[in-house]
Design an enzyme around this catalytic site. Structure first.
Site: not given
Ligand code: NAD
Length: 409
Positions: A97, A209-212, A214
């Site tokens: 990482k 967490g409504y990102g990628n 969620g």
């Molecule tokens: P991202 O940056 O696209 O989204 C993260 C979301 O979480 C954002 O909407 C942000 O505003 C929100 N957030 C941040 N802090 C917060 C809090 N305290 N409470 C509520 N929401 C909060 O990131 P992602 O890629 O969706 O990753 C999210 C998690 O999933 C991370 O732990 C990441 O390591 C894990 N993950 C992601 C992937 C991937 O392919 N995207 C793969 C494996 C694991």
């Protein structure tokens, strides 16, 4: 306790359940390689890490995070989880990482490009398709991967698209990667609903967490008829007991607005969201969201960890006492790295693989992971957690590889 120490505790617990000797576990106690640099960008010195935790099964593999809270403890923990995740997914990778400690929200696009290129320069001798392969993580994306690839290739004087995954399609990425983490999480959530919620057709779900990860997960579950009653981002959340209009919420979020301001429900805080009376809590934000502070108040019978490490060690024990089903991160979010593996394999062979074939392969790999974890859980008469079952399987594969390499007897 630091996350690294918590992980060592979890390792010990899993080893004890399976009678794995302390001597064997020694090879998993420390990272294989820790690299640190300070990136000089725009008069600032930004701490940056790349850590390979284990490489018995193959080259390092794991994302790069841009976040103000990045630390060595966090990067090492994420690298540790990647080692177990890649092992459980049966793909030929060790775990790694990376991260840079700064706030990307305060940086211009030009600064983000400069930081990405500086990262590639700082670690160019450590990265490579046979050494260590980064990918996107929190607040990094295909554009950041492109800058890192470009800078790396400039230094090497040759094309090497397999040195990084999560790239745009034009640079050797694959379409499937965009929602792969959510797709993998969705597939195991469907299995979890069948097994632990009697196949409920309209489960109430809250997504932190409504990102990628969620957002796509919410869309997939809503399309199956489940009710997404709450969702949040870093500023707060929104709740509607009759179910949110997920398409409208995604459009709202994608237009750059905050979730708590969405008109289709009432604003709630992130801590309120975690304590809602729902069937499933999807954790898709960051580490340490459920801890000793709030675990006792979490009432959802099932939790899916799309984020890495959202439940700390003490909370894990409190939830286990309550018989809360937790689908662990190393299984639930492994769809992303599985599809990254497809991208890497395609880059290495130059072959273009059919998308339907790859979709099917992702499905099979997620099913296989789920079934192996459930089989171990049942072998122990349901007296261990799904996390412990997943850890046991992952540790054993790494130790088998270490044994063939002659590092342990
Ligand atoms: P991202 O940056 O696209 O989204 C993260 C979301 O979480 C954002 O909407 C942000 O505003 C929100 N957030 C941040 N802090 C917060 C809090 N305290 N409470 C509520 N929401 C909060 O990131 P992602 O890629 O969706 O990753 C999210 C998690 O999933 C991370 O732990 C990441 O390591 C894990 N993950 C992601 C992937 C991937 O392919 N995207 C793969 C494996 C694991």
């Amino acid at each position: 306790m630091s996350i690294v120490l918590e992980n060592l505790e979890r390792l010990k617990e899993a080893a004890k359940l399976e009678n794995i000797s302390d001597e064997h576990m020694l090879v998993l106690q420390n990272p294989a390689q820790v690299s640190y640099a300070e990136l000089s960008v725009g008069g600032r010195q930004l701490p940056a890490w790349r850590i390979i935790y284990n490489r018995a099964l193959g080259p390092g593999k794991g994302g790069i995070r841009f976040h103000p809270e990045v630390s060595e403890d966090e990067v090492q923990s994420l690298a540790f989880w990647m080692s177990l995740k890649n092992s459980l997914a049966d793909i030929p990778y060790g775990g790694a990482k990376g991260g840079v400690k700064f706030n990307p929200k305060d940086s211009s696009p030009e600064e983000l490009e400069e930081i990405s290129r500086a990262y590639a320069r700082a670690f160019s001798d450590k990265l490579g398709q046979d050494k260590d392969i980064p990918a996107p993580d929190v607040y990094t994306n295909g554009q950041i991967m492109s800058y890192i690839l470009d800078e790396f290739e400039k230094i090497k004087g040759a094309h090497e698209p397999g040195m990084i995954t999560g790239k745009p399609i034009e640079l050797g990425g694959i379409a499937l990667r965009g929602d792969a983490t959510a797709q993998g999480g969705y597939l195991v959530t469907k299995e979890m609903i069948k097994k632990f919620l009697s196949g409920k057709s309209s489960a109430k779900i809250a997504v932190q967490g409504y990102g990628n990860a969620g957002l796509f997960m919410a869309e997939k579950l809503a399309a199956d008829g489940h009710l997404i009653v709450a969702a949040s981002d870093s500023k707060g959340g929104v709740y509607n007991e009759n179910g949110l209009d997920v398409a409208a919420l995604s459009a709202w979020k994608n237009s750059g607005k905050s979730i708590y301001e969405f008109a289709g429900g009432k604003a709630i805080s992130n801590s309120e969201l975690l304590e809602l009376s729902v069937d499933i809590l999807v954790l898709a934000a960051l580490e340490n969201q459920i801890t000793e502070e709030n675990a006792a108040r979490v009432v959802a019978p099932c939790i899916v960890e799309l984020a890495n490490g959202p439940i700390n060690l003490v909370a894990d024990r409190i939830l286990a006492e309550k018989k809360t089903v937790v689908v662990p991160d190393i299984l639930a979010n492994s769809g992303g790295v599985i599809v990254s593996y497809f991208e890497w394999a395609q880059n290495r062979t130059g072959q273009i693989l059919d998308e339907d074939y790859l979709k099917n392969l992702l499905d099979k790999k997620m099913q296989s992971g789920w079934q192996r974890v459930i089989a171990k859980f049942e072998e122990k008469s349901g007296k261990i957690t799904l996390r412990q079952a997943a850890y046991i399987i992952a540790i054993k594969r790494i130790l088998a590889a270490e044994k063939y390499r002659g590092r342990i007897k």
